[in-house]
Scaffold this active site. Structure first.
Site, PDB file in Angstrom:
ATOM      1  N   LYS A 253       0.818  -1.196   0.000  1.00 33.73           N
ATOM      2  CA  LYS A 253       0.000   0.000   0.000  1.00 33.73           C
ATOM      3  C   LYS A 253       0.861   1.258   0.000  1.00 33.73           C
ATOM      4  O   LYS A 253       2.024   1.153   0.368  1.00 33.73           O
ATOM      5  CB  LYS A 253      -0.969  -0.018   1.187  1.00 33.73           C
ATOM      6  CG  LYS A 253      -0.288   0.193   2.542  1.00 33.73           C
ATOM      7  CD  LYS A 253      -1.259   0.016   3.652  1.00 33.73           C
ATOM      8  CE  LYS A 253      -1.758   1.348   4.170  1.00 33.73           C
ATOM      9  NZ  LYS A 253      -0.761   2.113   4.921  1.00 33.73           N
TER      10      LYS A 253
ATOM     11  N   HIS B 202      -0.786  -5.479   6.446  1.00 31.07           N
ATOM     12  CA  HIS B 202      -0.020  -6.207   7.466  1.00 31.07           C
ATOM     13  C   HIS B 202      -0.833  -6.466   8.736  1.00 31.07           C
ATOM     14  O   HIS B 202      -0.503  -7.356   9.509  1.00 31.07           O
ATOM     15  CB  HIS B 202       1.325  -5.529   7.758  1.00 31.07           C
ATOM     16  CG  HIS B 202       1.249  -4.293   8.598  1.00 31.07           C
ATOM     17  ND1 HIS B 202       0.881  -3.080   8.103  1.00 31.07           N
ATOM     18  CD2 HIS B 202       1.495  -4.100   9.908  1.00 31.07           C
ATOM     19  CE1 HIS B 202       0.917  -2.184   9.070  1.00 31.07           C
ATOM     20  NE2 HIS B 202       1.278  -2.774  10.185  1.00 31.07           N
TER      21      HIS B 202
ATOM     22  N   HIS C 193      -6.559  -1.094   7.058  1.00 27.94           N
ATOM     23  CA  HIS C 193      -6.411  -1.866   8.299  1.00 27.94           C
ATOM     24  C   HIS C 193      -7.720  -1.955   9.091  1.00 27.94           C
ATOM     25  O   HIS C 193      -8.124  -3.029   9.529  1.00 27.94           O
ATOM     26  CB  HIS C 193      -5.342  -1.246   9.200  1.00 27.94           C
ATOM     27  CG  HIS C 193      -4.010  -1.072   8.522  1.00 27.94           C
ATOM     28  ND1 HIS C 193      -3.502  -1.998   7.657  1.00 27.94           N
ATOM     29  CD2 HIS C 193      -3.083  -0.078   8.589  1.00 27.94           C
ATOM     30  CE1 HIS C 193      -2.308  -1.588   7.218  1.00 27.94           C
ATOM     31  NE2 HIS C 193      -2.047  -0.421   7.771  1.00 27.94           N
TER      32      HIS C 193
HETATM   33  C1  BG6 Z   1       1.033   1.625   8.100  1.00 27.61           C
HETATM   34  C2  BG6 Z   1       0.790   3.106   8.004  1.00 27.61           C
HETATM   35  O1  BG6 Z   1       0.220   0.934   7.186  1.00 27.61           O
HETATM   36  O2  BG6 Z   1       0.723   1.172   9.414  1.00 27.61           O
HETATM   37  C3  BG6 Z   1       1.616   3.854   9.026  1.00 27.61           C
HETATM   38  O3  BG6 Z   1       1.131   3.557   6.707  1.00 27.61           O
HETATM   39  C4  BG6 Z   1       1.355   3.287  10.405  1.00 27.61           C
HETATM   40  O4  BG6 Z   1       1.316   5.237   9.010  1.00 27.61           O
HETATM   41  C5  BG6 Z   1       1.521   1.768  10.415  1.00 27.61           C
HETATM   42  O5  BG6 Z   1       2.276   3.884  11.308  1.00 27.61           O
HETATM   43  C6  BG6 Z   1       1.099   1.192  11.748  1.00 27.61           C
HETATM   44  O6  BG6 Z   1       1.449  -0.160  11.796  1.00 27.61           O
HETATM   45  P1  BG6 Z   1       1.658  -0.879  13.193  1.00 27.61           P
HETATM   46  O7  BG6 Z   1       1.816  -2.318  12.843  1.00 27.61           O
HETATM   47  O8  BG6 Z   1       2.909  -0.284  13.787  1.00 27.61           O
HETATM   48  O9  BG6 Z   1       0.469  -0.572  14.025  1.00 27.61           O
END
Ligand code: BG6
Length: 491
Positions: A150, A180, A242
């Protein structure tokens, strides 16, 4: 998802191989897989970018820029690291240059059944060129896959254009769109908990659940990504992907099997059932916020407007809160409160399933304002599931006091902590699409956020300001208060 799978020999091509994602996430995760011996010994990792680097340069880059991001870095064995580096190689390539792809194919000839995974960690502007180049040299053969990172567009139209350009060269069964969050331990456990146990299912519906909260709070700011973030904002960065994927895991019906499409069919139904926003709804049921300077962990931090590369008077949101509903028989009328933001009080990602109260209280409760039964699924900072219930206070009187049953997945079970990226990379190598987002799901998600984006983009009303280090603007609490609800951390 790789029970009983034999590792397969592979070539993993990381386009954008010197970039942030490669050094912070991909190489460290691949190292962990190497350390755990889950990669085939004949698996090669190729960094690809326009820079002129030798194989040794790339190994040095991994050592200097990626190694520091390995979890449990202090336990890394030097010999294992050196052994991992032997898998690394580098190819200089300009995505617009057909000759460069020919050179690539000389090094990595199409040779199915050997797997080729092209991980596109570049700007999506280059996806079409890369896919065309791979196609021209046969690197989209039956054992080839492409992983798309993304952001896949900034709205439905650009998303469709990106998907189309990839679809010209790869079949949907070869395309792995990464989110993810789907690789996080607790998200997988949510499905396990829902569908491997009998007792949640009868309660998992409108009759017994009064509302659901999803929070993804980050204490970090935009981390030097001002130019990128100012065009994106929290809705596109976190909600469209997400958070919607989390809603799917909470709300989907049981799939007929663990087959990737059986699961993704059910997820798609959820996204298509999200209540569409009218323009009037947007102002009633959404809040957009932007952080101003404040203090986090005792340190003063800048406001969004003081960060580098942010346009003057930028209206980009760094915080979003939304109230939505799922219009189907299971969920109709159950509010889903969604919230995400940067520079919030702490790093916390959790899902709160709030059950209704008992119809008739028999026991006095100890003083305090206790919510009825709640299931809290934590994704961050720990991976856990806590069931909040009432139990009898010790002593002679039948007085109810709150108690909790807690399951911390990593403390409770022996085993290694696998990061989301490690899991997803292994799934891509294995060709398992279960945790990856299908094109129709992604487009449906863009369709759902479109009216919110439109109203916000056209609005002259600035985002609500919140002080860095807090839980967001006051209007986010007011959004819930109208339903007599408070955010979990305020309870
Ligand atoms: C990413 C975003 O997809 O997810 C980021 O682009 C964000 O801005 C991140 O910080 C957060 O991921 P996690 O796994 O640290 O909660």
């Amino acid at each position: 998802m790789r029970e009983n799978l034999e590792p397969q020999p592979f070539d993993l091509l990381i386009f954008g191989g010197t970039g942030d994602l490669a050094t912070r996430k991909l190489l460290p995760s691949l190292f962990k897989a190497h350390e755990a011996q889950t990669l085939h010994p004949d698996g090669k990792i190729w960094g690809i970018s326009r820079q002129s680097l030798s194989q040794d340069d790339y190994r040095n880059l991994a050592n200097q820029q990626a190694r520091q991001f390995i979890t449990d870095i202090e336990k890394v064995d030097e010999e294992v690291w050196q052994d991992f580096c032997k898998r690394l190689d580098y190819i200089q390539l300009d995505a617009k240059n057909a000759e460069d792809f020919k050179k690539l194919a000389e090094k990595i000839p199409p040779q199915c059944p050997r797997v080729t995974i092209s991980y596109l960690a570049t700007s999506p502007n280059l996806f079409e060129d890369i896919c065309r180049g791979l196609d021209a040299v046969g690197l989209n053969h039956a054992c080839a896959r492409v992983v798309l990172e993304k952001p896949l567009g900034t709205d439905l139209k650009s998303n469709i254009a990106i998907n189309e350009s990839v679809a010209n060269y790869f079949d949907e069964s070869q395309i792995f769109r990464i989110d993810h969050y789907q690789g996080k331990e607790s998200v997988q456990n949510l499905l396990m908990m829902r569908f491997a146990n009998i007792w949640f299912e009868p309660l998992w519906r409108r009759e017994w659940i009064s509302h659901v909260q999803i929070t993804i709070a980050e204490s970090v700011g935009i981390e030097g990504r001002g130019a990128f973030y100012d065009h994106i904002g929290a809705l596109r960065d976190m909600v469209q992907n997400h958070i919607i994927q989390l809603i799917c895991s909470i709300a989907m019906e049981a799939p007929s099997s663990m087959d990737a499409d059986a699961i993704r069919d059910e997820k798609l139904k959820v996204i298509n059932s999200l209540k569409p926003f009218s323009e009037a709804d947007v102002s009633l049921y959404t809040v957009r916020g932007q952080y101003k300077s404040g203090v986090i962990d005792g340190k003063k931090v800048k406001g969004f407007h003081e960060e580098d590369n942010i346009a003057p008077n930028s209206q980009t949101e760094t915080f979003v809160a939304i109230k939505t509903e799922i219009e189907n028989w299971r969920w109709a009328g159950v509010p889903f409160f969604l919230r995400t933001g940067k520079r919030m009080q702490e790093r916390l990602a959790e899902i709160v399933i709030q059950f209704r109260d008992v119809p008739h209280q028999l026991f006095p409760r100890v003083a305090g304002n206790y919510a009825p039964n709640q299931l809290v699924i934590r994704l961050q900072p720990e991976d856990s599931m806590t069931l909040h219930l009432f139990a009898k206070r010790l002593g002679n009187n039948m007085v109810a006091r709150p108690a909790s049953l807690n399951l911390d997945f990593f403390k409770a079970f022996e085993g290694r902590r696998t990061s989301a990226y490690e899991r997803l990379l292994l799934d891509a190598i294995d060709g398992d699409q279960t945790l990856f987002v299908r094109r129709d799901e992604q487009e449906a998600a863009w369709r759902w956020v479109a009216p919110i984006m439109k109203v916000w983009d056209e609005s002259e009303e600035p985002p609500k300001q919140y002080t860095a280090g807090t839980w967001g603007p006051a209007s986010a609490s007011a959004l819930l208060a109208r339903d007599g609800v408070v955010w979990h951390e305020e309870q």
